[in-house]
Design an enzyme around this catalytic site. Structure first.
Site, PDB file in Angstrom:
ATOM      1  CB  ALA A   1      -0.931   0.010   1.218  1.00 14.71           C
ATOM      2  CG  ASP A   2       2.726   5.060  -1.609  1.00 15.42           C
ATOM      3  OD1 ASP A   2       3.420   5.180  -0.570  1.00 15.42           O
ATOM      4  OD2 ASP A   2       2.741   5.905  -2.516  1.00 15.42           O
TER       5      ASP A   2
END
Length: 198
Positions: free
Chosen positions: A69-70
């Site tokens: 995730a970012d």
């Protein structure tokens, strides 16, 4: 086997809320925006690269599902990453003061031969922040290591006058979209399991 390709304590806490056992795998992925790359494409690419690096780290184990995730803060097309220092944090907060910005959060799941992802954009509006408030918040240390130099789950919640989108996405992992992706990989979230029989 579910693996989280992140050392973020916020992501670990959010993923734990879905009630699925998981392990953390440490990955290092350059977070550098390519020339001409749209902000949402950049965030999606980094999330996918983190998940892919996590899969490589476990030698693409047959039963491994890796989550990457970012999350980034974007204002006027500029991606506000983690502040370099306290002065940079103060600069970011001055820019965000009294404005509406986007928080783009992307989550990617990969396994051997399979990949899926989702991206969520949340609009966050800050009240006008005076110099004393910014100085006090920066001095608290909370902006360090946070995209956009703030933590909505911390003291910066007091700055937010309006939010449209995913609160958990702003924190670092959009839970509704993550749960949907996990179901697609045959992993059924059990967020209420801890309360069974209570």
């Amino acid at each position: 086997m579910l693996l989280l390709a992140s050392q973020s304590p916020r992501r670990r806490a959010l993923l734990a809320r879905l009630g699925l056992p998981f392990e953390v795998v440490d990955v290092t992925v350059p977070e550098q925006r390519e020339p001409g790359e749209a902000a949402a494409e950049y965030v999606r690419r980094v999330a996918r690269e983190k998940a892919g690096a996590g899969l490589l780290a476990v030698a693409a184990a047959a039963d491994a599902v890796v989550l990457g995730a970012d999350t980034e803060v974007v204002l006027d097309g500029e991606v506000f990453g983690k502040p370099r220092d306290d002065a940079d944090a103060a600069r970011m907060l001055r820019r965000l003061s009294g404005r509406t910005h986007d928080v783009i959060s992307s989550v990617a799941l990969v396994s051997a031969g399979r990949e899926a992802w989702a991206t969520v954009i949340t609009e966050v509006t800050f009240d006008a922040l005076d110099a004393a408030t910014i100085a006090a918040y920066v001095a608290s240390g909370e902006p360090r290591g946070k995209a956009g130099a703030y933590a909505i789950q911390g003291g910066a919640e007091l700055f937010v006058s309006r939010m449209a989108g995913s609160h958990s996405g702003v924190v670092g992992l959009p839970l509704q979209q993550t749960a949907a992706l996990l179901r697609g990989f045959g992993l059924e979230p059990r967020p209420f399991a801890a309360h069974d029989g209570a």
